[in-house]
Scaffold this motif. Structure first.
Motif, PDB file in Angstrom:
ATOM      1  N   UNK A  44      87.028  65.717  15.107  1.00 11.71           N
ATOM      2  CA  UNK A  44      86.365  64.245  15.149  1.00 11.71           C
ATOM      3  C   UNK A  44      87.026  63.384  14.421  1.00 11.71           C
ATOM      4  N   UNK A  45      87.543  63.435  13.217  1.00  5.07           N
ATOM      5  CA  UNK A  45      88.354  62.453  12.357  1.00  5.07           C
ATOM      6  C   UNK A  45      89.657  62.235  12.869  1.00  5.07           C
ATOM      7  N   UNK A  46      90.204  63.266  13.371  1.00  5.36           N
ATOM      8  CA  UNK A  46      91.556  63.183  14.366  1.00  5.36           C
ATOM      9  C   UNK A  46      91.642  62.484  15.165  1.00  5.36           C
ATOM     10  N   UNK A  47      90.661  62.703  16.075  1.00  8.34           N
ATOM     11  CA  UNK A  47      90.550  61.512  17.324  1.00  8.34           C
ATOM     12  C   UNK A  47      90.381  60.291  17.012  1.00  8.34           C
ATOM     13  N   UNK A  48      89.600  60.118  15.758  1.00  9.91           N
ATOM     14  CA  UNK A  48      89.291  58.573  15.555  1.00  9.91           C
ATOM     15  C   UNK A  48      90.740  57.982  14.968  1.00  9.91           C
ATOM     16  N   UNK A  49      91.470  58.885  14.178  1.00  7.55           N
ATOM     17  CA  UNK A  49      92.618  58.324  13.563  1.00  7.55           C
ATOM     18  C   UNK A  49      93.795  58.239  14.740  1.00  7.55           C
ATOM     19  N   UNK A  50      94.025  59.233  15.390  1.00  8.74           N
ATOM     20  CA  UNK A  50      94.980  59.001  16.340  1.00  8.74           C
ATOM     21  C   UNK A  50      94.853  58.201  17.229  1.00  8.74           C
ATOM     22  N   UNK A  51      93.611  57.806  18.070  1.00  5.93           N
ATOM     23  CA  UNK A  51      93.238  56.717  18.867  1.00  5.93           C
ATOM     24  C   UNK A  51      93.557  55.210  18.244  1.00  5.93           C
ATOM     25  N   UNK A  52      93.344  55.191  16.864  1.00  2.86           N
ATOM     26  CA  UNK A  52      93.663  53.980  16.096  1.00  2.86           C
ATOM     27  C   UNK A  52      95.029  53.698  15.924  1.00  2.86           C
ATOM     28  N   UNK A  53      95.680  54.919  15.743  1.00  3.56           N
ATOM     29  CA  UNK A  53      97.312  54.674  15.798  1.00  3.56           C
ATOM     30  C   UNK A  53      97.828  54.282  17.216  1.00  3.56           C
TER      31      UNK A  53
END
Lengths: 356, 378
Positions: free
Chosen positions: B248-257
């Motif tokens: 979950x955290x990784x999806x949010x971080x990746x999409x933000x990047x």
């Protein structure tokens, strides 16, 4: 009954005003809502056919756009070759228009063959395959339109049926009948397509096989269903429907073509599929909701509601109403996706045991 | 070296095949353009493309340099947007929202830049750049959050957000952000916040910024813990979860990047070239970025080379239109054909008799379809 008392209540009165406004304006815009919902609903039927069989079809947008362009171009070319015939039938059907619709359907099927081949036989990622279809469609139609667009005159446009006065004047049923009858042929046939698909999908042998393949292709294969063939056939029929949706845009809704005119309807159709829980009737209702939001916006812009509500709504820019279907799509997806259950095998390529 | 060949064989072959098929398309078009089949037309067209994009065959050295800088300027946003999509692929996400992120990033950069137009460029420029990048990141955050918490697949949400971004930008520039005194709706000039030209006629700082992100991307993906987590969740979300990572955290971080990169693409275009935001701005960069990322196999060097290729095509297309009467949309057709061959790598491999090495795109994007049904990352 005088509702003014209710309307005058601060804040909550706005809700009552809105309801009152809707009651007043919906019957008038109902035919427009069904018309606007037609491409989305037809696209959703395509999506249902594909996803119920286990194939994700992101390329509905591209198939629609191609159908729109090919339909327009064919209509234009054939109209130039055929002398003007008698135009006395109810829907304004002419030879060029018929040829155009057929061509649009075929073009949708052609693109879906490509998608089917990439997804089923090559077993490429289905979303990538669908996206590539969209890019191909956008590129080709844009290029061809630049090449020949200025030379193509409109090939005509379907007329809407004029429903008999007696029917639409009926108290409650009247507006509903008006909504379905005051349409061109493609929008008119939508309700039949939806009902047909609903019945076939849930009450026929084909429907049972389709759903079996979408849920558990291995099991279906074991009992002798040809998974690959069924998927190919369903995707291609789906492509035909998407092509028809495109034909609606250029041959019925308007009599012209613009690059990228589908404007995301193919993707809204996917949301309608999910919102309607992968059933044709559900998807139709969802499509009506999406189209309704846009039409409501146009109605509000053209004949704003009185009083307070009008002031509040008047502040919103036109672009808000144009954006509303897209916003609604996101809201629907966010609210419904996690809780809805798609066909279990959707998106996963199928390989027969022992092959590969 | 052998590995580099294996990885790039199919993309290179796809491009070559696409050039041939594209030539056939041009040949077919000659019937409409010239009235009859003109076998020379594809060569004239491609020759013009090479001259306009690479300066090959140009009359003066100046013209050659101008062609090269034009290509570089065109390639820079494609590079950043391509990296945006590529980073998403690494995490098993499909960022089709590069268009929306580009627009939002560009708009915010223009607005902030206009506010700081009279300040020192040493302040105005970095602030505007960062503002645009952050705005893009915020716009990428939205679909990331939606996917992580509700399972809404980013393919549809990002496309919807693209349309919403363009409509919102139009509404804002016609309304509150409109700069007075112009004959059409647009934002104010960015003045000192603009990126200076560093070489030739139009090669601006943004090109260097874009180039800087190539090693940055490589560093992030292969030399940081975050990059490792991103690659893991992309390859196997269950394994990632088992290892204690939070998809979950990784999806949010990746999409933000991803949003940040695409937003930066928009930022450098507007700060370096256009210098204001017009109310009606359309772009197809999102789809081109997908092509760049797929052709580049989500690898920084691959994406760089692909961006350069597409940049050359974009830069050379106008000359092609002048010399051969071919509409510039032919580039979109070529892009589509390249993508088709990439996906149908089986055709490419059979034609060129490659071994069954992993040359296709399935390896790069395996996880994208898996999440379509809404299985929420936990």
């Amino acid at each position: 009954m005088d509702f003014q008392v209710l309307y005058d209540i601060p804040l909550i009165g706005l809700v009552f005003q809105l309801v009152g406004y809707l009651f007043e304006v919906l019957p008038r815009i109902a035919p427009g809502i069904l018309a606007g919902a037609t491409p989305i609903a037809l696209g959703a039927m395509c999506g249902i056919l594909c996803e119920r069989s286990g194939v994700v079809n992101i390329g509905i947008e591209g198939m629609m756009l191609t159908g729109a362009f090919v339909g327009f171009a064919t209509g234009s070319i054939v109209a130039g070759m055929v002398p003007d015939g008698p135009e006395t039938n109810a829907f304004g059907i002419t030879i060029p228009l018929v040829a155009a619709v057929i061509a649009a359907i075929l073009s949708g099927m052609l693109l879906s063959v490509i998608h089917a081949w990439l997804s089923i036989s090559v077993r490429a990622d289905q979303i990538i395959s669908g996206t590539i279809i969209n890019i191909i469609a956008l590129g080709l139609t844009g290029y061809l339109w630049s090449l020949v667009g200025t030379d193509l005159d409109s090939g005509g446009r379907f007329d809407k049926l004029k429903p008999p006065e007696g029917l639409i004047d009926l108290p409650v049923v009247g507006p509903i009948l008006d909504m379905f009858l005051d349409q061109g042929p493609i929008a008119f046939s939508l309700i039949f397509i939806v009902i047909l698909l609903q019945v076939l999908l849930f009450r026929s042998r084909w429907g049972l096989r389709t759903r079996a393949v979408g849920e558990h292709p291995r099991a279906a294969d074991t009992v002798g269903i040809d998974v690959i063939l069924l998927r190919y056939r369903n995707v291609i029929v789906g492509g035909a429907l998407a092509g028809l949706a495109g034909a609606y845009l250029t041959l019925e809704a308007t009599g012209s073509f613009q690059t990228g005119m589908t404007a995301g309807r193919g993707f809204i159709a996917l949301a309608a599929v999910i919102f309607g829980r992968w059933t044709p009737i559900g998807a139709l209702l969802a499509a009506l909701l999406f189209a309704g939001s846009e039409r409501l916006g146009i109605a509000i812009a053209l004949s704003p509601p009185q009083g307070q509500l009008g002031d509040v709504l008047g502040q919103l820019p036109n672009q808000f109403w144009a954006a509303l279907p897209y916003i609604l799509t996101i809201v629907v997806l966010a609210g419904v996706v996690g809780r809805s259950i798609p066909p279990a095998a959707v998106g996963r390529p199928y390989a027969k045991e022992g092959h590969d | 070296m052998r590995q580099a060949w294996q990885v790039s064989a199919v993309p290179i072959a796809s491009v070559l095949l696409a050039i041939v098929v594209g030539g056939l398309v041009i040949l077919a078009s000659s019937i409409i353009i010239k009235g009859s089949l003109d076998f020379g037309l594809p060569f004239v067209a491609y020759g013009a493309l090479l001259e306009g994009g690479l300066g090959i065959g140009a009359p003066t050295l100046d013209a050659t340099i101008n062609a090269l800088t034009r290509s570089a300027v065109a390639a820079a946003p494609l590079l950043l947007a391509g990296l945006s999509v590529a980073l998403g692929f690494k995490a098993g996400l499909f960022n089709i929202g590069a268009t929306g992120q580009f627009v939002i990033g560009g708009l915010v950069a223009c607005v902030v830049g206009a506010e700081l137009a009279t300040w020192s460029p040493w302040v105005a420029m970095p602030v505007a750049l960062v503002a645009g990048a952050l705005a893009g990141a915020a716009y990428g955050f939205i679909p990331g959050l939606l996917k992580a918490t509700t399972g809404a697949h980013e393919v549809v949400t990002t496309i919807m957000l693209n349309y919403i971004a363009v409509l919102t930008a139009t509404a804002l520039v016609i309304g509150p952000l409109r700069a007075p005194g112009y004959t059409f709706d647009r934002t104010a000039d960015i003045g000192n916040a603009g990126l200076p030209v560093v070489f030739g006629r139009d090669l601006h700082l943004g090109v260097l910024i874009a180039l800087a992100f190539v090693p940055l991307y490589g560093w992030l993906v292969w030399r940081t813990t975050l990059g490792f987590e991103i690659r893991t969740v992309g390859a196997n979300p269950s394994a990632a979860r088992y290892a204690g990572m939070s998809p979950r955290r990784l999806i949010i971080v990746t999409m933000s990047l991803c949003g940040m990169l695409a937003g930066l693409a928009g930022t450098i275009v507007f700060l370096g070239q256009v210098r204001y935001y017009p109310a009606t701005f359309g772009t197809g960069i999102g789809f081109e970025a997908i092509a760049v990322a797929l052709l580049g196999r989500s690898h920084p060097i691959g994406v760089l080379l692909s961006a350069i290729l597409f940049g050359i095509m974009r830069a050379g297309a106008p000359l092609m239109q002048i010399r051969a009467d071919i509409p510039i949309q032919i580039i979109d057709v070529l892009t589509a054909i390249i993508l088709f061959f990439l996906a149908a790598d089986i055709i490419v491999r059979r034609l060129f008799r490659f071994r069954a090495a992993k040359g296709g795109v399935e390896g790069d994007v395996a996880a994208v379809s898996r999440s379509y049904g809404g299985e929420t990352a936990r």
